[in-house]
Motif scaffolding. Structure first.
Motif, PDB file in Angstrom:
ATOM      1  N   PHE A   1       0.859  -1.179   0.000  1.00 62.11           N
ATOM      2  CA  PHE A   1       0.000   0.000   0.000  1.00 62.11           C
ATOM      3  C   PHE A   1       0.898   1.232   0.000  1.00 62.11           C
ATOM      4  O   PHE A   1       1.572   1.520   0.988  1.00 62.11           O
ATOM      5  CB  PHE A   1      -0.914   0.001   1.223  1.00 62.11           C
ATOM      6  N   LEU A   2       0.905   1.944  -1.102  1.00 58.87           N
ATOM      7  CA  LEU A   2       1.809   3.073  -1.258  1.00 58.87           C
ATOM      8  C   LEU A   2       1.432   4.205  -0.309  1.00 58.87           C
ATOM      9  O   LEU A   2       0.268   4.600  -0.208  1.00 58.87           O
ATOM     10  CB  LEU A   2       1.780   3.577  -2.710  1.00 58.87           C
ATOM     11  N   ASN A   3       2.435   4.707   0.391  1.00 57.82           N
ATOM     12  CA  ASN A   3       2.353   5.898   1.241  1.00 57.82           C
ATOM     13  C   ASN A   3       1.469   5.738   2.466  1.00 57.82           C
ATOM     14  O   ASN A   3       1.470   6.604   3.334  1.00 57.82           O
ATOM     15  CB  ASN A   3       1.871   7.112   0.436  1.00 57.82           C
ATOM     16  N   ASN A   4       0.701   4.676   2.556  1.00 54.70           N
ATOM     17  CA  ASN A   4      -0.130   4.434   3.742  1.00 54.70           C
ATOM     18  C   ASN A   4      -0.153   2.931   4.012  1.00 54.70           C
ATOM     19  O   ASN A   4      -1.188   2.278   3.869  1.00 54.70           O
ATOM     20  CB  ASN A   4      -1.543   4.974   3.512  1.00 54.70           C
TER      21      ASN A   4
ATOM     22  N   ILE B   1       2.188  16.453  14.642  1.00 54.13           N
ATOM     23  CA  ILE B   1       1.839  15.722  15.866  1.00 54.13           C
ATOM     24  C   ILE B   1       1.438  14.281  15.566  1.00 54.13           C
ATOM     25  O   ILE B   1       1.952  13.333  16.176  1.00 54.13           O
ATOM     26  CB  ILE B   1       0.705  16.455  16.615  1.00 54.13           C
ATOM     27  N   LEU B   2       0.513  14.105  14.605  1.00 53.23           N
ATOM     28  CA  LEU B   2       0.041  12.761  14.276  1.00 53.23           C
ATOM     29  C   LEU B   2       0.949  12.044  13.279  1.00 53.23           C
ATOM     30  O   LEU B   2       0.779  10.842  13.062  1.00 53.23           O
ATOM     31  CB  LEU B   2      -1.385  12.841  13.717  1.00 53.23           C
ATOM     32  N   HIS B   3       1.863  12.769  12.656  1.00 48.58           N
ATOM     33  CA  HIS B   3       2.852  12.188  11.728  1.00 48.58           C
ATOM     34  C   HIS B   3       2.182  11.432  10.578  1.00 48.58           C
ATOM     35  O   HIS B   3       2.537  10.301  10.261  1.00 48.58           O
ATOM     36  CB  HIS B   3       3.802  11.246  12.483  1.00 48.58           C
ATOM     37  N   PHE B   4       1.204  12.080   9.959  1.00 51.43           N
ATOM     38  CA  PHE B   4       0.601  11.505   8.762  1.00 51.43           C
ATOM     39  C   PHE B   4       1.660  11.424   7.658  1.00 51.43           C
ATOM     40  O   PHE B   4       2.501  12.311   7.542  1.00 51.43           O
ATOM     41  CB  PHE B   4      -0.567  12.369   8.287  1.00 51.43           C
ATOM     42  N   PRO B   5       1.619  10.382   6.848  1.00 49.78           N
ATOM     43  CA  PRO B   5       2.609  10.286   5.757  1.00 49.78           C
ATOM     44  C   PRO B   5       2.377  11.359   4.704  1.00 49.78           C
ATOM     45  O   PRO B   5       1.244  11.685   4.373  1.00 49.78           O
ATOM     46  CB  PRO B   5       2.365   8.879   5.187  1.00 49.78           C
ATOM     47  N   HIS B   6       3.452  11.905   4.190  1.00 50.71           N
ATOM     48  CA  HIS B   6       3.351  12.888   3.108  1.00 50.71           C
ATOM     49  C   HIS B   6       4.662  12.899   2.347  1.00 50.71           C
ATOM     50  O   HIS B   6       5.733  12.648   2.903  1.00 50.71           O
ATOM     51  CB  HIS B   6       3.031  14.279   3.648  1.00 50.71           C
ATOM     52  N   SER B   7       4.560  13.171   1.073  1.00 50.56           N
ATOM     53  CA  SER B   7       5.738  13.228   0.211  1.00 50.56           C
ATOM     54  C   SER B   7       5.965  14.611  -0.365  1.00 50.56           C
ATOM     55  O   SER B   7       6.926  14.825  -1.097  1.00 50.56           O
ATOM     56  CB  SER B   7       5.585  12.226  -0.950  1.00 50.56           C
ATOM     57  N   GLY B   8       5.072  15.529  -0.059  1.00 50.82           N
ATOM     58  CA  GLY B   8       5.182  16.870  -0.620  1.00 50.82           C
ATOM     59  C   GLY B   8       6.043  17.771   0.240  1.00 50.82           C
ATOM     60  O   GLY B   8       6.317  17.495   1.411  1.00 50.82           O
TER      61      GLY B   8
ATOM     62  N   ILE C   1      -4.897  18.305  -5.594  1.00 49.48           N
ATOM     63  CA  ILE C   1      -3.550  18.790  -5.297  1.00 49.48           C
ATOM     64  C   ILE C   1      -2.967  18.032  -4.106  1.00 49.48           C
ATOM     65  O   ILE C   1      -1.795  17.628  -4.122  1.00 49.48           O
ATOM     66  CB  ILE C   1      -3.583  20.306  -5.025  1.00 49.48           C
ATOM     67  N   TYR C   2      -3.782  17.834  -3.079  1.00 47.67           N
ATOM     68  CA  TYR C   2      -3.286  17.100  -1.904  1.00 47.67           C
ATOM     69  C   TYR C   2      -2.904  15.670  -2.266  1.00 47.67           C
ATOM     70  O   TYR C   2      -1.807  15.205  -1.922  1.00 47.67           O
ATOM     71  CB  TYR C   2      -4.352  17.083  -0.804  1.00 47.67           C
TER      72      TYR C   2
ATOM     73  N   PHE D   1       0.449  13.905  -0.940  1.00 51.49           N
ATOM     74  CA  PHE D   1       0.370  12.509  -0.510  1.00 51.49           C
ATOM     75  C   PHE D   1       1.286  11.611  -1.346  1.00 51.49           C
ATOM     76  O   PHE D   1       1.993  10.759  -0.810  1.00 51.49           O
ATOM     77  CB  PHE D   1      -1.079  12.020  -0.611  1.00 51.49           C
ATOM     78  N   ASN D   2       1.256  11.788  -2.666  1.00 53.15           N
ATOM     79  CA  ASN D   2       2.035  10.909  -3.544  1.00 53.15           C
ATOM     80  C   ASN D   2       3.336  11.522  -4.041  1.00 53.15           C
ATOM     81  O   ASN D   2       4.152  10.822  -4.639  1.00 53.15           O
ATOM     82  CB  ASN D   2       1.188  10.491  -4.750  1.00 53.15           C
ATOM     83  N   GLY D   3       3.540  12.824  -3.825  1.00 52.96           N
ATOM     84  CA  GLY D   3       4.802  13.439  -4.171  1.00 52.96           C
ATOM     85  C   GLY D   3       5.027  13.682  -5.647  1.00 52.96           C
ATOM     86  O   GLY D   3       6.172  13.794  -6.095  1.00 52.96           O
ATOM     87  N   TYR D   4       3.949  13.776  -6.439  1.00 57.10           N
ATOM     88  CA  TYR D   4       4.112  14.054  -7.865  1.00 57.10           C
ATOM     89  C   TYR D   4       4.522  15.515  -8.071  1.00 57.10           C
ATOM     90  O   TYR D   4       4.239  16.378  -7.246  1.00 57.10           O
ATOM     91  CB  TYR D   4       2.814  13.763  -8.618  1.00 57.10           C
ATOM     92  N   PRO D   5       5.170  15.833  -9.177  1.00 59.79           N
ATOM     93  CA  PRO D   5       5.612  17.215  -9.405  1.00 59.79           C
ATOM     94  C   PRO D   5       4.446  18.158  -9.644  1.00 59.79           C
ATOM     95  O   PRO D   5       3.329  17.741  -9.987  1.00 59.79           O
ATOM     96  CB  PRO D   5       6.497  17.097 -10.657  1.00 59.79           C
ATOM     97  N   LEU D   6       4.726  19.436  -9.490  1.00 60.58           N
ATOM     98  CA  LEU D   6       3.692  20.463  -9.632  1.00 60.58           C
ATOM     99  C   LEU D   6       3.101  20.502 -11.030  1.00 60.58           C
ATOM    100  O   LEU D   6       1.944  20.894 -11.218  1.00 60.58           O
ATOM    101  CB  LEU D   6       4.297  21.823  -9.267  1.00 60.58           C
TER     102      LEU D   6
END
Length: 386
Positions: free
Chosen positions: A175-178, A257-264, A340-341, A346-351
């Motif tokens: 499961f990618l990123n989560n 605080i909750l340390h949600f995963p993010h790639s951005g 956008i999120y 979430f997935n770290g794709y480019p702008l």
């Protein structure tokens, strides 16, 4: 600058005297952050009640029931003598699902007669139904595999040969990123911004409409030197700052605080928060310009905000909707926030992959500029009626 500062100080007085502003700026949005993030703090529902109808009552059936009870999301809370009694328990809301084990299960399994196990689950709650369906299907599959493994072992096959026969293709799921399939990560990241955007739209329509209600629109224009653009900008400047504080506090809770995963990057988050607040204010101002009534414009903002939760694509993909609804999704700012999120943060794709969604949020922010003359006419001639 003096005119802008005077209007901002005037708005500070309104905010201080009217408790609606404090509740809408800080209390309710922060309560939404705490409520949604704590509601799903466990990540996934655990120990959801299920029942069992065991007409075989053998060592094999009891082993199946123990495996079901050991699953993370399932807890066997009751045994029922018949399917009818179990069905009534589901209808009363006492259990979400039940497993039906027919009489003669062990005998039929040992004689290779292919017995049938049945499981029934309620999809009134989609999450509970999907998770319990997965648990019961896994348990029944494991029971079938255990019998096959014992049979093949008795015939002299090694453990490796047995597994190759029972599972010729091994699945390796990632499961990618989560990786923990945390529902809090999926849901809080769209529900909380949706609620904040709702407050932004409502308060924008309310604060502009209150100028007409209290017959202070001419005073506001006079303080702005007759410029509607300066009057609206100055009046909403304090709102923008306070809502930005709430939006960035929401990001800090999720990722700090909750340390949600993010790639951005942090820059993406700051830009997205700013565009979200500005787009919400632009949408609220546009609604008021089209429907110059505080009550009606707030009703329209409420309706569209509630609909936007379904049109974002977070729960049901937009590309699977009917073509008119898929096109209609573009008029909801929350849809562009979600894209956008999900792509950048979430997935770290480019702008470059989301430039059109950034452009749409910017368009919502500047669209009221087309209605400046209409807003001026409303400020000067509109008569408020309750």
């Amino acid at each position: 600058m003096k005119e802008i500062l005077d209007i901002v100080l005037r708005e500070c007085g309104f905010v201080r005297r009217n408790p609606v502003y404090l509740l809408s700026f800080l209390v309710f949005p922060l309560l939404c952050v705490v409520f949604f993030t704590s509601l799903m703090a466990a990540g996934q529902p655990e120990d959801m009640p299920v029942g069992v109808v065991d007409l075989d009552n053998s060592s094999v059936s009891r082993s199946i029931v123990r495996r079901l009870d050991a699953m993370q999301t399932s807890r066997v809370v009751a045994h029922y003598p018949s399917v009818s009694d179990a069905r009534q328990a589901v209808q009363r809301g006492e259990i979400y699902a039940f497993l039906y084990i027919p009489e003669g299960l062990k005998r039929d399994m040992l004689s290779s007669r292919q017995p049938r196990l049945s499981f029934y689950y309620s999809n009134t709650s989609l999450t509970a139904g999907a998770l319990l369906y997965r648990d019961m299907k896994t348990v029944t599959t494991l029971a079938s595999a255990a019998v096959g493994q014992a049979t093949l072992s008795a015939k002299g096959l090694t453990a490796r040969e047995t597994m190759a026969f029972l599972q010729p293709v091994a699945l390796d799921a990632h499961f990618l990123n989560n990786p923990f399939v945390n529902y809090n990560v999926y849901l809080s990241t769209i529900l909380v911004p949706g609620c904040i955007m709702l407050f932004v739209m409502l308060l924008t329509a309310y604060t502009i409409g209150s100028e007409l209600k209290h017959r202070t629109a001419n005073q506001l224009l006079s303080m702005a030197g007759g410029s509607v653009l300066k009057a609206v900008f100055s009046k909403l400047l304090l709102h923008t700052v306070l809502f930005l504080f709430v939006m960035y506090a929401h990001y800090y809770v999720l990722y700090g605080i909750l340390h949600f995963p993010h790639s951005g990057s942090v820059a993406y988050m700051l830009a997205l928060g700013l565009l979200t607040v500005l787009a919400g204010q632009g949408f609220g101002l546009l609604t008021f310009a089209v429907v110059p009534s505080m009550r009606l414009s707030m009703s329209v903002c409420s309706l569209l905000s509630v609909l936007s939760f379904s049109m974002t694509g977070a729960a049901f993909p937009v590309f699977s909707m009917d073509a008119p609804l898929e096109a209609l999704a573009w008029i909801f700012p929350l849809r562009h926030y979600w894209m956008i999120y999900s792509l950048n943060i979430f997935n770290g794709y480019p702008l470059a992959d989301t430039w059109q969604y950034f452009a749409m949020l910017l368009l919502f922010a500047i669209l009221p500029l087309l209605f400046i003359r209409r807003l001026r006419r409303i400020f000067l001639t509109f008569v408020y009626t309750a």
